[in-house]
Design a protein around this motif. Structure first.
Motif, PDB file in Angstrom:
ATOM      1  N   ALA A 202       0.824  -1.212   0.000  1.00 43.03           N
ATOM      2  CA  ALA A 202       0.000   0.000   0.000  1.00 43.03           C
ATOM      3  C   ALA A 202       0.856   1.260   0.000  1.00 43.03           C
ATOM      4  O   ALA A 202       0.476   2.265   0.595  1.00 43.03           O
ATOM      5  N   VAL A 203       2.004   1.223  -0.649  1.00 45.53           N
ATOM      6  CA  VAL A 203       2.860   2.398  -0.765  1.00 45.53           C
ATOM      7  C   VAL A 203       2.494   3.119  -2.052  1.00 45.53           C
ATOM      8  O   VAL A 203       2.420   2.493  -3.120  1.00 45.53           O
ATOM      9  N   ARG A 204       2.275   4.406  -1.980  1.00 47.35           N
ATOM     10  CA  ARG A 204       1.828   5.185  -3.127  1.00 47.35           C
ATOM     11  C   ARG A 204       2.792   6.328  -3.430  1.00 47.35           C
ATOM     12  O   ARG A 204       3.439   6.855  -2.533  1.00 47.35           O
ATOM     13  N   ALA A 205       2.855   6.693  -4.701  1.00 49.67           N
ATOM     14  CA  ALA A 205       3.756   7.772  -5.143  1.00 49.67           C
ATOM     15  C   ALA A 205       2.969   8.829  -5.895  1.00 49.67           C
ATOM     16  O   ALA A 205       2.007   8.524  -6.612  1.00 49.67           O
ATOM     17  N   ASP A 211       7.428   7.745  -8.523  1.00 46.36           N
ATOM     18  CA  ASP A 211       6.850   6.485  -8.971  1.00 46.36           C
ATOM     19  C   ASP A 211       7.940   5.549  -9.486  1.00 46.36           C
ATOM     20  O   ASP A 211       7.917   4.340  -9.210  1.00 46.36           O
ATOM     21  N   ARG A 212       8.904   6.093 -10.193  1.00 38.66           N
ATOM     22  CA  ARG A 212      10.004   5.267 -10.702  1.00 38.66           C
ATOM     23  C   ARG A 212      10.844   4.715  -9.557  1.00 38.66           C
ATOM     24  O   ARG A 212      11.309   3.575  -9.593  1.00 38.66           O
ATOM     25  N   TRP A 213      11.043   5.541  -8.531  1.00 38.99           N
ATOM     26  CA  TRP A 213      11.835   5.101  -7.376  1.00 38.99           C
ATOM     27  C   TRP A 213      11.214   3.867  -6.733  1.00 38.99           C
ATOM     28  O   TRP A 213      11.925   2.919  -6.378  1.00 38.99           O
ATOM     29  N   LEU A 214       9.910   3.852  -6.594  1.00 38.27           N
ATOM     30  CA  LEU A 214       9.267   2.711  -5.952  1.00 38.27           C
ATOM     31  C   LEU A 214       9.441   1.428  -6.754  1.00 38.27           C
ATOM     32  O   LEU A 214       9.358   0.330  -6.203  1.00 38.27           O
ATOM     33  N   ASP A 215       9.698   1.556  -8.040  1.00 33.10           N
ATOM     34  CA  ASP A 215       9.946   0.366  -8.860  1.00 33.10           C
ATOM     35  C   ASP A 215      11.348  -0.203  -8.662  1.00 33.10           C
ATOM     36  O   ASP A 215      11.583  -1.384  -8.933  1.00 33.10           O
TER      37      ASP A 215
END
Length: 235
Positions: A202-205, A211-215
């Motif tokens: 449930a981590v959102r960007a 958003d790229r960092w979370l990938d």
């Protein structure tokens, strides 16, 4: 979490092959021209070799003996850290580590590998606010995650807001940042240690770079991790 944060001060070897802290340790050798690159082939080969050696040795040991060795190692580490004079830096892969960084780095690794065991046994560990140490390393390692993949880190800082198990909110970065990351601290820690796939968390960007960092988020040193596959419907 500025654009110029250093990479995580954690070693690229599995915990069972980590240097002993109750005796002098020499830093890793470096090529004077290239340095010891975290994503280099030499580092990857060394990691695989030491991991295999440590797994074989642990697999041959009796369970009681292995547990005793782990506990003795933990006690030796605590003793060495508590006895270290102010300003001490321990030689390690990458830059020498401060006492605080050595402690939090080992906490992060122990927690992450403990999650591997919990997953294998299909048990759930209760989360506590001690996850703050893991979360902080994950935040500070933002630029490392980009760099180890040959990507240029974003220039701007992100705002990261994580909800701790206790309900407290841990905040990093300027409140006015245009790009943000939010979610449960547990999920963020599972993400940055690559113990769960992003789609299951449930981590959102907000923002393309965030958003790229979370990938690609990665709190541990070494080559880019492959991460975990998404959970299936029955999992």
């Amino acid at each position: 979490m500025g654009a110029r944060h250093p990479g995580p001060e954690v070693d690229r070897r599995p915990p069972d092959r980590a240097p002993r802290l109750d005796r002098p340790v020499r830093p890793a050798r470096r090529d004077r021209r290239r340095g010891l690159r975290p994503g280099g082939r030499e580092g990857a080969r060394l990691t695989r070799r030491l991991r295999g050696r440590g797994c074989r040795a642990g697999g041959r040991a009796a369970p009681g003996r292995l547990l005793a060795e782990w506990r003795a190692g933990r006690q030796a580490l605590e003793k060495a850290l508590r006895a270290a004079p102010a300003g001490t830096r321990f030689p390690w892969y990458g830059p020498p580590m401060s006492v605080a960084s050595m402690a939090t780095g080992r906490l992060m690794e122990t927690w992450a590998h403990g999650q591997d065991i919990a997953d294998a046994l299909r048990v759930t560990r209760p989360a506590t606010d001690r996850l703050r140490h893991v979360a902080r390393i994950g935040v500070r390692a933002r630029d490392f995650a980009f760099g180890v993949r040959g990507l240029t880190p974003p220039e701007e800082e992100f705002r990261v807001e994580l909800t701790a198990p206790s309900g407290e909110v841990w905040s990093y970065g300027p409140e006015v940042a245009a790009q943000r990351v939010t979610g449960p601290a547990l999920d963020f820690c599972l993400l940055v240690t690559q113990r769960a796939n992003r789609v299951d968390l449930a981590v959102r960007a907000e923002g393309l770079d965030a958003d790229r960092w979370l990938d690609i988020a990665q709190a541990f040193a070494g080559p880019p991790g492959t991460g975990r596959a998404p959970k299936g419907p029955a999992e």
